[in-house]
Write a protein that holds these residues in place. Structure first.
Motif, mmCIF file in Angstrom:
data_model
loop_
_atom_site.group_PDB
_atom_site.id
_atom_site.type_symbol
_atom_site.label_atom_id
_atom_site.label_comp_id
_atom_site.label_asym_id
_atom_site.label_seq_id
_atom_site.Cartn_x
_atom_site.Cartn_y
_atom_site.Cartn_z
ATOM 1 N N MET A 364 0.828 -1.200 0.000
ATOM 2 C CA MET A 364 0.000 0.000 0.000
ATOM 3 C C MET A 364 0.865 1.253 0.000
ATOM 4 O O MET A 364 2.006 1.258 0.494
ATOM 5 N N ALA A 365 0.333 2.325 -0.572
ATOM 6 C CA ALA A 365 0.981 3.632 -0.574
ATOM 7 C C ALA A 365 0.199 4.564 0.338
ATOM 8 O O ALA A 365 -1.033 4.645 0.248
ATOM 9 N N LEU A 366 0.897 5.260 1.229
ATOM 10 C CA LEU A 366 0.280 6.209 2.162
ATOM 11 C C LEU A 366 0.784 7.604 1.835
ATOM 12 O O LEU A 366 2.011 7.851 1.830
ATOM 13 N N GLU A 367 -0.137 8.509 1.550
ATOM 14 C CA GLU A 367 0.225 9.890 1.225
ATOM 15 C C GLU A 367 0.434 10.681 2.515
ATOM 16 O O GLU A 367 -0.357 10.572 3.461
ATOM 17 N N LEU A 368 1.507 11.486 2.567
ATOM 18 C CA LEU A 368 1.844 12.258 3.750
ATOM 19 C C LEU A 368 1.606 13.741 3.521
ATOM 20 O O LEU A 368 1.693 14.230 2.391
ATOM 21 N N ASP A 369 1.340 14.470 4.606
ATOM 22 C CA ASP A 369 1.235 15.924 4.515
ATOM 23 C C ASP A 369 2.593 16.553 4.817
ATOM 24 O O ASP A 369 3.608 15.859 4.959
ATOM 25 N N SER A 370 2.630 17.873 4.930
ATOM 26 C CA SER A 370 3.899 18.571 5.126
ATOM 27 C C SER A 370 4.539 18.279 6.474
ATOM 28 O O SER A 370 5.737 18.511 6.665
ATOM 29 N N ALA A 371 3.748 17.753 7.425
ATOM 30 C CA ALA A 371 4.283 17.379 8.733
ATOM 31 C C ALA A 371 4.612 15.888 8.794
ATOM 32 O O ALA A 371 4.832 15.351 9.876
ATOM 33 N N PHE A 372 4.646 15.226 7.625
ATOM 34 C CA PHE A 372 4.960 13.800 7.513
ATOM 35 C C PHE A 372 3.937 12.918 8.230
ATOM 36 O O PHE A 372 4.257 11.823 8.688
#
Length: 536
Positions: A364-372
């Motif tokens: 699976m791929a997990l998308e991160l925001d700017s705070a990881f």
């Protein structure tokens, strides 16, 4: 394999896991830990490189448990190298302290009669008794004479010495001087689960840990200070299906607790925690006032379930970070049990995961925001058992099966297999730019690939890996001859040196033109074939 009892010098392990390289004071070192038998152990090798970049081992020495706060290592699984240069390991399959307290502690007779030996914790605990020198011969894993419970004196002494909550942590090995001196710390702050691996984000504060077992949880730890794991906040991931999608999720993070190493270590080594109830399998729990921090970090799965995080993952394995896309990738060996809709492993829980079954596994791929912080998840790569299968290969030979360890480098996701659904386990390179899946390593029959990563030494780059338990196609298999016995030992190897321009940050490695064909022949030929592949 190491024990305080010198008579066990001939006990060895064929289960090397991740090798990590470090250069200290001009010397090249490799830390490599071994998964089993128990107690698990880490070793430090001194490495030299010739003018061509060929690597050689000069010497290898056991990494001592040099602190009363360590008290032995437990089932060391995959790990990673931290940005600050240390080897961060993982203790998986820790004993269930509820079973330990309810079954073993009251036991005054043979452990078999008390029921503990048949639990998931039983065999590992009996093997671990080697740490205290209870065995006087070189008993190997799976052989008899393991039940220390037949000796009432040893059983009583074991219960005095063993601290159940001390295992299931994330041990860090640091090399402290050019002479190879080391230091070991067991980090309690990353939670107590069946740790597969932990990976540090570029902020040096956020760390994700995967949980290899049934009813697992994905953890996120955020340290109070960069590159300092001694205090911080622990979160459990809550996965919510996107409308009408079984394999796409929004992710929220549930705060499990805030804690520090100092307070948690004292409790782990001398625990006041108790998990009480009449059933081992169905629990109705609440946390006692004043025990919130201890419970969050030492009974992490239970608290995660109480607070509503997703505790339905089945064998949540490798995890790695992609800086080009600001993503995490996580591997699931198979899609089964709690990951399915309305499965018994959901218990009385919320049934967050409703996948369709897939015994061949997914990444699976997990998308991160700017705070990881991970915000969304979806399936990236999947195995299948519908095409290109045979008696020895129950999953498609040209697709992944049993994905385990993961490592990202240069627009490639390196996927290692640990499965009986391929006769030979493979290491794959999945090109994220082209979607091409290339087989780049084949193990001997019965072996698994582990610990693959991009390593640097003496100004050169290498793709390093280990192969565990080759030739173990049946439980308790004995080698037929001396050559086969050598073939059954684990490997630590590398591909390289690689051109530095090929592994520059934005370079895109392409293995599509160099993929290996499916191995053929009997088991011994496959061992030799794999050796030739490694040498090439």
């Amino acid at each position: 394999m190491w024990s305080k009892d010198a008579s066990l010098a001939d006990l060895y392990s064929n289960a090397p896991d991740i090798p990590t390289f470090a250069e200290v004071g001009g010397n090249i070192f490799m830390v490599n830990h071994f998964e089993y038998p128990q107690p698990a152990a880490a070793y430090l090798s001194t490495i030299t490189a010739n003018d061509n970049g060929d690597l050689s081992v000069v010497n290898t020495a056991h990494v001592p448990d040099n602190s009363s706060r360590v008290q032995g290592l437990w089932f060391l699984c995959r790990g990673e190298k931290t940005p600050w240069g240390t080897h961060l390991g993982a203790e998986e399959y820790p004993p269930d302290c509820r079973e330990y307290e309810q079954l073993l502690l009251p036991c005054q007779q043979d452990i078999e009669l008390c029921g503990f030996a048949s639990t998931s914790s039983g065999s590992g605990l009996q093997e671990f008794a080697r740490y205290y020198g209870f065995y006087t011969g070189a008993e190997k894993a799976g052989q008899g004479a393991m039940a220390f419970g037949v000796n009432a004196t040893n059983l009583a002494r074991f219960k005095e010495l063993f601290s159940c909550y001390n295992y299931g942590a994330s041990p860090e090995v640091g090399i402290t001087s050019p002479d190879g001196s080391t230091n070991v710390i067991k980090w309690r702050t990353l939670g107590r689960i069946s740790h597969e691996t932990a990976v540090v984000m570029p902020d040096n504060r956020t760390i994700y840990s995967s949980d290899d077992g049934s009813s697992g949880v994905l953890l996120k730890f955020v340290a109070d200070r960069p590159a300092e794991l001694s205090s911080g906040s622990l979160f459990g991931g809550m996965f919510k299906n996107k409308q009408g999608k079984r394999d796409k999720f929004d992710i929220e993070w549930v705060l499990l607790g805030k804690g520090s190493q100092a307070e948690l270590e004292a409790i782990a080594l001398d625990p006041p925690l108790k998990v009480k109830g009449k059933s081992i399998y169905v629990e109705c729990l609440k946390v006692k006032p004043g025990m919130e921090t201890a419970a969050a970090f030492l009974e992490t799965r239970r608290v995660a379930a109480i607070k509503g995080a997703t505790t339905e993952w089945e064998k949540l394995e490798g995890i790695t970070y992609d800086p080009h896309r600001n993503r995490l990738y996580i591997a699931l060996t198979s899609v089964d049990k709690g990951m399915l809709e309305a499965n018994a492993y959901d218990g009385l829980g919320p049934d967050h995961l409703r996948f369709s079954p897939n015994p061949c596994g997914i990444v699976m791929a997990l998308e991160l925001d700017s705070a990881f912080s991970a915000t969304q998840a979806s399936v990236l790569v999947a195995g299948n058992n519908a095409t290109n299968t045979d008696k020895a290969n129950k999953c498609d030979l040209n697709a992944i099966a049993g994905p385990d360890n993961l490592f990202y480098a240069n627009h490639n996701l390196f996927i290692a297999e640990d499965t009986s659904r391929h006769a030979n386990n493979f290491l794959w390179a999945y090109n994220l730019k082209t979607g091409t899946l290339s087989r780049i390593l084949s193990t001997p029959v019965g072996g698994e690939v582990t610990g693959q990563r991009l390593s640097f030494a003496a100004g050169r780059a290498y793709l390093t890996w280990a192969i565990q338990h080759p030739m173990e196609t049946e439980e308790g298999q004995e080698p037929a001859d001396k050559d086969q016995e050598m073939a059954m030992r684990g490997y630590v190897g590398y591909l390289g040196p690689l051109p530095l321009e090929a592994v520059a940050l934005d370079a895109a490695l392409d293995f599509a033109g160099h993929a290996l064909s499916v191995p053929s022949g009997n088991a011994q030929e496959q061992v030799l074939g794999a050796s030739k592949v490694c040498a090439a």
